[in-house]
Design a protein around this motif. Structure first.
Motif, PDB file in Angstrom:
ATOM      1  N   PHE A 135       0.843  -1.186   0.000  1.00 37.50           N
ATOM      2  CA  PHE A 135       0.000   0.000   0.000  1.00 37.50           C
ATOM      3  C   PHE A 135       0.887   1.249   0.000  1.00 37.50           C
ATOM      4  N   ALA A 136       0.377   2.319  -0.619  1.00 30.98           N
ATOM      5  CA  ALA A 136       1.160   3.551  -0.707  1.00 30.98           C
ATOM      6  C   ALA A 136       1.390   4.174   0.666  1.00 30.98           C
ATOM      7  N   TYR A 137       0.455   3.966   1.600  1.00 25.02           N
ATOM      8  CA  TYR A 137       0.580   4.517   2.943  1.00 25.02           C
ATOM      9  C   TYR A 137       0.391   3.395   3.973  1.00 25.02           C
ATOM     10  N   LYS A 138       1.027   3.573   5.131  1.00 22.24           N
ATOM     11  CA  LYS A 138       0.928   2.554   6.178  1.00 22.24           C
ATOM     12  C   LYS A 138      -0.404   2.609   6.907  1.00 22.24           C
ATOM     13  N   ASP A 139      -1.001   3.803   6.942  1.00 25.84           N
ATOM     14  CA  ASP A 139      -2.307   3.921   7.596  1.00 25.84           C
ATOM     15  C   ASP A 139      -3.120   5.006   6.899  1.00 25.84           C
ATOM     16  N   VAL A 140      -4.411   4.965   7.132  1.00 23.52           N
ATOM     17  CA  VAL A 140      -5.318   5.934   6.536  1.00 23.52           C
ATOM     18  C   VAL A 140      -6.375   6.283   7.571  1.00 23.52           C
ATOM     19  N   VAL A 141      -6.825   7.526   7.546  1.00 23.11           N
ATOM     20  CA  VAL A 141      -7.831   7.989   8.501  1.00 23.11           C
ATOM     21  C   VAL A 141      -9.138   8.246   7.760  1.00 23.11           C
ATOM     22  N   LEU A 142     -10.213   7.643   8.248  1.00 23.14           N
ATOM     23  CA  LEU A 142     -11.553   7.893   7.727  1.00 23.14           C
ATOM     24  C   LEU A 142     -12.375   8.601   8.792  1.00 23.14           C
ATOM     25  N   GLU A 143     -13.015   9.676   8.396  1.00 19.72           N
ATOM     26  CA  GLU A 143     -13.914  10.386   9.309  1.00 19.72           C
ATOM     27  C   GLU A 143     -15.337  10.109   8.851  1.00 19.72           C
ATOM     28  N   ILE A 144     -16.123   9.471   9.740  1.00 19.45           N
ATOM     29  CA  ILE A 144     -17.482   9.042   9.401  1.00 19.45           C
ATOM     30  C   ILE A 144     -18.441   9.608  10.443  1.00 19.45           C
ATOM     31  N   ALA A 145     -19.445  10.303   9.940  1.00 17.68           N
ATOM     32  CA  ALA A 145     -20.437  10.883  10.853  1.00 17.68           C
ATOM     33  C   ALA A 145     -21.263   9.782  11.501  1.00 17.68           C
ATOM     34  N   GLU A 146     -21.636  10.027  12.712  1.00 16.64           N
ATOM     35  CA  GLU A 146     -22.400   9.007  13.427  1.00 16.64           C
ATOM     36  C   GLU A 146     -23.794   8.812  12.853  1.00 16.64           C
ATOM     37  N   SER A 147     -24.255   9.795  12.092  1.00 19.77           N
ATOM     38  CA  SER A 147     -25.570   9.675  11.472  1.00 19.77           C
ATOM     39  C   SER A 147     -25.540   8.877  10.171  1.00 19.77           C
ATOM     40  N   THR A 148     -24.367   8.414   9.754  1.00 20.25           N
ATOM     41  CA  THR A 148     -24.249   7.649   8.513  1.00 20.25           C
ATOM     42  C   THR A 148     -25.036   6.352   8.626  1.00 20.25           C
ATOM     43  N   LEU A 149     -25.872   6.091   7.633  1.00 16.09           N
ATOM     44  CA  LEU A 149     -26.732   4.914   7.668  1.00 16.09           C
ATOM     45  C   LEU A 149     -25.986   3.673   7.198  1.00 16.09           C
ATOM     46  N   LYS A 200     -23.455  -1.366  10.483  1.00 17.39           N
ATOM     47  CA  LYS A 200     -24.211  -1.046  11.709  1.00 17.39           C
ATOM     48  C   LYS A 200     -23.998   0.412  12.052  1.00 17.39           C
ATOM     49  N   LEU A 201     -25.043   1.063  12.579  1.00 16.67           N
ATOM     50  CA  LEU A 201     -24.944   2.464  12.969  1.00 16.67           C
ATOM     51  C   LEU A 201     -23.822   2.677  13.968  1.00 16.67           C
ATOM     52  N   LEU A 202     -23.066   3.756  13.745  1.00 16.64           N
ATOM     53  CA  LEU A 202     -21.999   4.110  14.675  1.00 16.64           C
ATOM     54  C   LEU A 202     -22.557   4.988  15.794  1.00 16.64           C
ATOM     55  N   LEU A 235     -17.615  11.102  13.727  1.00 14.37           N
ATOM     56  CA  LEU A 235     -17.883  12.537  13.886  1.00 14.37           C
ATOM     57  C   LEU A 235     -19.382  12.793  13.884  1.00 14.37           C
ATOM     58  N   ASP A 236     -19.678  14.013  14.232  1.00 17.54           N
ATOM     59  CA  ASP A 236     -21.077  14.415  14.246  1.00 17.54           C
ATOM     60  C   ASP A 236     -21.540  14.859  12.859  1.00 17.54           C
ATOM     61  N   ASP A 237     -22.833  15.294  12.798  1.00 18.13           N
ATOM     62  CA  ASP A 237     -23.602  15.440  11.577  1.00 18.13           C
ATOM     63  C   ASP A 237     -23.009  16.361  10.517  1.00 18.13           C
ATOM     64  N   LYS A 326     -17.572  21.250   2.716  1.00 14.86           N
ATOM     65  CA  LYS A 326     -16.851  21.973   3.760  1.00 14.86           C
ATOM     66  C   LYS A 326     -17.556  21.927   5.096  1.00 14.86           C
ATOM     67  N   GLY A 327     -18.450  20.953   5.244  1.00 10.50           N
ATOM     68  CA  GLY A 327     -19.142  20.795   6.517  1.00 10.50           C
ATOM     69  C   GLY A 327     -18.205  20.314   7.604  1.00 10.50           C
ATOM     70  N   GLN A 328     -18.711  20.342   8.834  1.00 13.34           N
ATOM     71  CA  GLN A 328     -17.960  19.863   9.988  1.00 13.34           C
ATOM     72  C   GLN A 328     -18.770  18.794  10.685  1.00 13.34           C
ATOM     73  N   PRO A 329     -18.374  17.523  10.499  1.00  7.28           N
ATOM     74  CA  PRO A 329     -17.238  17.052   9.698  1.00  7.28           C
ATOM     75  C   PRO A 329     -17.586  17.006   8.218  1.00  7.28           C
ATOM     76  N   PRO A 330     -16.588  17.038   7.322  1.00  9.42           N
ATOM     77  CA  PRO A 330     -16.874  16.995   5.877  1.00  9.42           C
ATOM     78  C   PRO A 330     -17.350  15.620   5.440  1.00  9.42           C
ATOM     79  N   LYS A 331     -18.124  15.609   4.363  1.00 11.55           N
ATOM     80  CA  LYS A 331     -18.530  14.346   3.723  1.00 11.55           C
ATOM     81  C   LYS A 331     -17.919  14.282   2.329  1.00 11.55           C
TER      82      LYS A 331
END
Length: 539
Positions: A135-149, A200-202, A235-237, A326-331
């Protein structure tokens, strides 16, 4: 597997021999032979006994100068003239030589002389599993809103493996988790990309982060693998993400499109308002470096050309683009773009000439091979098709070989050194593109002399008048002849003979210097005596 077992494993490699024998101007023939070897073999590795496989007499190889004569990869292999063994001279790395998932073929050309024979050797280098997925990177960060279905997906980084075929990446697996599952999805090519799918919902208040391990496994034996850590931050909505009009785009560009050319204008939409609906675009981090070097993507979604497009180097680019609000958190959402480059006629033919002899005897028979001519054109299709010809009014012609764009320059008429001692043969190769491109190479052919001309006198017959009572031994005349041949073939000696070739009775009266043609009277002549001898009645 230890080195001994690995070596024994490859000792069962097979050899396929395909002979295509064609008449080649007299007793000369051309043949093709093919071997298959694995990459990474040690220097000195024996490919095969090419002399025996071709039916050549091993004891004559040195005298006949059996050798590899051309080819950019000839340094990888050598032929032992003492026993006809073809062996590996340098380290062979298939990934450095050939494009992934394409049959790796190396063409060599060999020659033996007296008589001339030309053999084309094709080496197929097979892949061994000497690379692990990476893989090009050893780790990756995903930011997922808790409202994600559940059912939402997130494209992950693809693993790269320089190996080909079964030894490349075969599948991915995800560490055990109740919140996510792994799905493989088509990306417009032969390989599939891993997609992380929410099951499953986060609940951010219950668990803020999730650490997952994505593993890519190849199909080698034994298999190799590589992993990446996926850190999921909950993250939040911002409950709507950007949407592309389609997941996959296909664009065609002409080769050599100028810098600044618009490739595509992407347009993703977001149902949110304000900053949550304001979208910026960026390339995915795992795309190839040459994509970054060739294209530019601005924040408005326009992809433009910023580097040179060369069909011969890259004819397809696979680009991943992320749209982020550009939301907080972004989607975010992703799309895949296939950019296909069409060929233009920007490469002229290249002519390679291998001369077999410095000079050609003037008594050479029609059909004698003078040189081998090879034509290449880096373009493809009609732009890479080449027509080859030579200059007019020369006693030579090009004969096509069984292999495309391979020719032999041969004589097609009798040669006469005394008429023409040197020919400038111009070889012209022109492709069929629009506009056509051409290359020219001039070959100087020297004609060597043979003794095919007899001496000639300036005057024939000669009439000599001599006053009687001449002193014996005096020079009375000098004759001179010339010969059109050269050197020893033009050296002349003189003697006095009768018309039938026998020694003349005049030799008792006259003597000629064999080196310079000076004629001396051996005795004094008396007109009345000679007249009675030759003209008296009854004589």
């Amino acid at each position: 597997m230890d080195a001994g077992k690995q070596r024994r494993r490859w000792e069962y490699w097979w050899i396929s021999l395909c002979f295509f024998l064609l008449p080649c101007f007299g007793q000369r023939v051309s043949a093709q032979i093919r071997y298959t070897i694995p990459e990474e073999v040690k220097e000195g590795y024996v490919v095969g006994n090419i002399a025996k496989d071709l039916g050549l007499d091993v004891s004559t190889l040195v005298d006949r100068r059996f050798r590899i004569v051309s080819g950019s990869n000839e340094g990888l292999f050598q032929v032992n003239q003492n026993n006809g063994i073809l062996y590996v001279e340098q380290h062979i790395d298939r990934e450095a030589l050939c494009v992934e998932n394409v049959a790796c073929l190396i063409s060599l050309k060999t020659v033996v002389e007296n008589p001339l024979e030309i053999h084309y050797v094709e080496m197929e280098v097979t892949d061994v599993n000497d690379h692990a997925p990476n893989f090009a990177y050893k780790d990756v960060v995903l930011e997922i809103a808790e409202s994600t279905l559940p059912g939402e997906d997130f494209q992950l980084q693809e693993a790269k493996d320089p190996d080909s075929g079964i030894n490349s990446v075969r599948f991915y697996k995800l560490s055990q988790t109740e919140y996510f599952e792994l799905e493989l999805r088509e990306n417009g090519g032969e390989k599939k990309v891993p997609v992380l799918k929410l099951r499953k919902l986060l609940d951010r208040e219950h668990q803020v982060t999730h650490s997952l391990i994505l593993t890519a496994v190849d199909g080698g034996n034994p298999p190799r693998s590589g992993s990446i850590i996926i850190n999921v931050t909950v993250l939040d909505d911002n409950d709507n993400r950007p949407k592309f009009s389609q997941e996959f785009y296909s664009v065609t560009l002409q080769e050599n499109a100028p810098v600044g050319t618009l490739v595509i204008k992407l347009n993703a939409t977001d149902l949110d308002e304000g900053q949550n609906g304001e979208i910026v675009y960026a390339f995915l981090k795992n795309i190839e470096k040459h994509v970054y070097d060739t294209f530019d993507l601005d924040k408005t979604g326009e992809i433009r050309v910023k580097g040179d497009l060369d069909f011969e180097k890259n004819n397809v680019y696979r680009v991943g683009v992320m749209a982020s609000d550009k939301g907080q958190p972004p989607k975010t959402s992703n799309c895949r773009i296939i950019i296909k480059v069409t060929d233009e006629n920007d490469n002229g033919p290249e002519i390679e000439v291998t001369s077999l002899s410095d000079v050609v005897p003037e008594d050479s028979k029609p059909g004698t091979v003078i040189s081998l001519v090879s034509i290449t054109d880096k373009d493809s299709g009609v732009n890479g098709k080449v027509v080859c010809k030579i200059s007019d009014n020369v006693p030579f012609e090009l004969k096509s070989s069984f292999k495309e764009n391979m020719y032999s320059l041969v004589t097609n008429a009798k040669l006469d050194r005394e008429a023409v001692s040197q020919y400038d043969v111009t070889i012209t190769a022109r492709d069929t593109g629009q506009p056509p491109l051409s290359s020219v190479k001039t070959l100087k052919v020297q004609i060597s002399d043979v003794n095919d001309n007899a001496p000639e006198f300036l005057h024939n017959p000669l009439e000599l008048y001599l006053m009687e009572n001449n002193p014996p031994g005096a020079s009375i005349y000098s004759v001179s002849a010339f010969d059109k041949d050269l050197n020893e073939n033009a050296a002349i000696t003189y003697q006095i003979i009768r018309e039938d070739g026998a020694k003349s009775h005049m030799s008792s009266f006259l003597n000629v210097n064999s080196d310079n043609g000076h004629i001396n009277a051996l005795k004094s002549f008396d007109f009345e005596t000679v007249y009675r001898l030759y003209y008296s009645p009854g004589q």
